[in-house]
Design a protein around this motif. Structure first.
Motif, PDB file in Angstrom:
ATOM      1  N   VAL A   1     -21.912 -30.425   8.978  1.00 17.99           N
ATOM      2  CA  VAL A   1     -20.944 -31.437   9.432  1.00 17.99           C
ATOM      3  C   VAL A   1     -20.741 -32.490   8.344  1.00 17.99           C
ATOM      4  O   VAL A   1     -19.606 -32.886   8.036  1.00 17.99           O
ATOM      5  N   GLU A   2     -21.835 -32.944   7.735  1.00 17.05           N
ATOM      6  CA  GLU A   2     -21.733 -33.950   6.671  1.00 17.05           C
ATOM      7  C   GLU A   2     -20.885 -33.449   5.506  1.00 17.05           C
ATOM      8  O   GLU A   2     -20.133 -34.221   4.889  1.00 17.05           O
ATOM      9  N   LEU A   3     -20.981 -32.147   5.231  1.00 18.41           N
ATOM     10  CA  LEU A   3     -20.227 -31.565   4.119  1.00 18.41           C
ATOM     11  C   LEU A   3     -18.775 -31.257   4.486  1.00 18.41           C
ATOM     12  O   LEU A   3     -17.993 -30.843   3.624  1.00 18.41           O
TER      13      LEU A   3
ATOM     14  N   PRO B   1     -30.121 -26.921  14.336  1.00 19.82           N
ATOM     15  CA  PRO B   1     -29.302 -28.129  14.494  1.00 19.82           C
ATOM     16  C   PRO B   1     -29.343 -29.053  13.278  1.00 19.82           C
ATOM     17  O   PRO B   1     -28.354 -29.736  12.979  1.00 19.82           O
ATOM     18  N   HIS B   2     -30.470 -29.088  12.571  1.00 19.65           N
ATOM     19  CA  HIS B   2     -30.546 -29.918  11.371  1.00 19.65           C
ATOM     20  C   HIS B   2     -29.657 -29.347  10.263  1.00 19.65           C
ATOM     21  O   HIS B   2     -28.986 -30.091   9.550  1.00 19.65           O
TER      22      HIS B   2
ATOM     23  N   ARG C   1     -26.760 -35.713  18.629  1.00 17.66           N
ATOM     24  CA  ARG C   1     -26.506 -34.397  18.035  1.00 17.66           C
ATOM     25  C   ARG C   1     -25.655 -33.518  18.946  1.00 17.66           C
ATOM     26  O   ARG C   1     -25.091 -32.525  18.508  1.00 17.66           O
ATOM     27  N   LYS C   2     -25.575 -33.871  20.239  1.00 21.69           N
ATOM     28  CA  LYS C   2     -24.712 -33.152  21.172  1.00 21.69           C
ATOM     29  C   LYS C   2     -23.940 -34.160  22.005  1.00 21.69           C
ATOM     30  O   LYS C   2     -24.300 -35.336  22.073  1.00 21.69           O
TER      31      LYS C   2
ATOM     32  N   SER D   1     -21.975 -28.174  17.229  1.00 20.66           N
ATOM     33  CA  SER D   1     -21.741 -26.973  18.042  1.00 20.66           C
ATOM     34  C   SER D   1     -20.897 -25.951  17.305  1.00 20.66           C
ATOM     35  O   SER D   1     -21.083 -24.738  17.466  1.00 20.66           O
ATOM     36  N   ASP D   2     -19.962 -26.413  16.470  1.00 20.40           N
ATOM     37  CA  ASP D   2     -19.080 -25.493  15.748  1.00 20.40           C
ATOM     38  C   ASP D   2     -19.811 -24.711  14.662  1.00 20.40           C
ATOM     39  O   ASP D   2     -19.273 -23.731  14.137  1.00 20.40           O
ATOM     40  N   ALA D   3     -21.033 -25.116  14.330  1.00 22.22           N
ATOM     41  CA  ALA D   3     -21.825 -24.352  13.355  1.00 22.22           C
ATOM     42  C   ALA D   3     -22.491 -23.146  13.992  1.00 22.22           C
ATOM     43  O   ALA D   3     -22.912 -22.225  13.281  1.00 22.22           O
ATOM     44  N   PHE D   4     -22.571 -23.150  15.322  1.00 21.41           N
ATOM     45  CA  PHE D   4     -23.256 -22.051  16.019  1.00 21.41           C
ATOM     46  C   PHE D   4     -22.254 -20.957  16.395  1.00 21.41           C
ATOM     47  O   PHE D   4     -22.000 -20.692  17.574  1.00 21.41           O
ATOM     48  N   THR D   5     -21.675 -20.349  15.372  1.00 25.76           N
ATOM     49  CA  THR D   5     -20.715 -19.264  15.528  1.00 25.76           C
ATOM     50  C   THR D   5     -21.138 -18.120  14.613  1.00 25.76           C
ATOM     51  O   THR D   5     -21.954 -18.313  13.696  1.00 25.76           O
ATOM     52  N   PRO D   6     -20.588 -16.913  14.837  1.00 24.50           N
ATOM     53  CA  PRO D   6     -20.922 -15.796  13.944  1.00 24.50           C
ATOM     54  C   PRO D   6     -20.600 -16.070  12.483  1.00 24.50           C
ATOM     55  O   PRO D   6     -21.210 -15.484  11.587  1.00 24.50           O
ATOM     56  N   GLN D   7     -19.653 -16.988  12.243  1.00 22.78           N
ATOM     57  CA  GLN D   7     -19.315 -17.304  10.862  1.00 22.78           C
ATOM     58  C   GLN D   7     -20.448 -18.029  10.147  1.00 22.78           C
ATOM     59  O   GLN D   7     -20.606 -17.905   8.929  1.00 22.78           O
ATOM     60  N   TRP D   8     -21.285 -18.739  10.945  1.00 14.86           N
ATOM     61  CA  TRP D   8     -22.319 -19.548  10.324  1.00 14.86           C
ATOM     62  C   TRP D   8     -23.719 -19.258  10.884  1.00 14.86           C
ATOM     63  O   TRP D   8     -24.396 -18.371  10.421  1.00 14.86           O
ATOM     64  N   LEU D   9     -24.163 -19.992  11.908  1.00 18.15           N
ATOM     65  CA  LEU D   9     -25.578 -20.006  12.268  1.00 18.15           C
ATOM     66  C   LEU D   9     -25.941 -19.286  13.552  1.00 18.15           C
ATOM     67  O   LEU D   9     -27.122 -19.228  13.902  1.00 18.15           O
TER      68      LEU D   9
END
Length: 290
Positions: free
Chosen positions: A142-144, A135-136, A254-255, A151-159
């Motif tokens: 998200v900042e970038l 999550p960090h 964060r959520k 939540s959108d970072a937790f996909t196969p594309q990313w994390l």
């Protein structure tokens, strides 16, 4: 009674300090809240101390959310009211925590290879004194502007597990986790077992095997479970004789979930406290002397 048995503070990957979380839970009208940071009990003392400053009585359940993996599938085990000084469980928690930093650094390196200008210094700053985790890193993305939400970072594309930037860490075998928590006098509940949008989920046969080995319950009412999933899990729990809980999985800002969005039935909570022998819920006095 309003009972929320799954929350996180800055001791892991929440945005509220343990004291802030306790005060927020009281303000939300909760009667019982469990502090279940990832693989750590570091926030417990501060949370207990904060109970004395409340103007209403509220009970704190001490716990942790243990990182587990079986057959390549990640899963989380909520552990409640265990003896914090039991050495074998404490040793495993320490192993998991110690592996978090090199794992997070590895994920940052992979993101850089993918062209994302994220830095370890920024991720470490976001984590602060907490146990660094995905999550960090997600917040840094998200900042970038790489993703719109955590939540959108937790996909196969990313994390997500198996994702392009994912790196594995030391995690407990769930059968070992159940054994260790039970040996420490605690109670085990499989967290969000049907959260398919996070990645692969553990097969029901494994849940049945865990139940046969002493698993106490499964978390049914959770933001990552739709109504058909909740109904299926309730049926499975009834078949296996497992307790069913409901919780917010609160992480502060964060959520999107709020404290008390999902709650646990008082009878189930009573059974959890009855089974626990390692520790006891900590009652607040609502500003009055005990």
């Amino acid at each position: 009674m309003r009972i929320d048995l799954h929350t996180h503070s800055t001791a892991s990957d929440g945005t509220d300090t343990p004291a802030e979380l306790v005060r927020a839970a009281a303000a939300a009208g909760l009667d019982v809240v469990a502090l279940t940071d990832h693989d750590t009990i570091r926030g417990h003392a501060e949370a207990v101390a904060a109970l004395a400053g409340l103007d209403r009585g509220m009970t704190l359940v001490t716990g942790a959310e243990l990182s587990c993996r079986i057959d390549g599938v990640g899963m989380h085990m909520l552990a409640y009211l265990f003896d914090p000084d039991e050495p074998e469980l404490a040793r495993e928690r320490e192993l998991v925590r110690d592996d978090r930093v090199p794992r997070a650094q590895g994920m940052v390196a992979r993101l850089c290879e993918l062209g994302v200008p994220v830095t370890w210094e920024r991720v470490a700053a976001i984590a602060g004194d907490g146990s660094v985790g995905r999550p960090h890193i997600a917040e840094a993305l998200v900042e970038l502007g790489v993703v719109p939400t955590v939540s959108d970072a937790f996909t196969p594309q990313w994390l997500a597990d198996g994702g392009r930037a994912h790196v594995e860490k030391h995690e407990l075998d769930p059968f070992t986790a159940v054994r260790l928590v039970k040996a420490a006098g605690g109670v085990t509940v499989f967290a969000h077992p049907g959260a398919a949008k996070r990645g692969r989920t553990v097969p029901e046969q494994v849940i049945a095997e865990l139940a046969a080995c002493g698993l106490d319950g499964i978390e049914v009412d959770h933001m990552d479970h739709d109504e058909p999933t909740r109904a299926r899990l309730r049926g499975l729990a009834a078949e296996l004789g497992l307790l069913t809980t409901g919780s917010s999985d609160y992480h502060g800002t964060r959520k999107t979930c709020r404290l008390g969005d999902f709650t646990t039935d008082p009878e189930i909570y009573g059974e959890i406290t009855r089974r626990a022998t390692g520790a006891f819920p900590v009652p607040g006095t609502g500003g009055r002397r005990a």
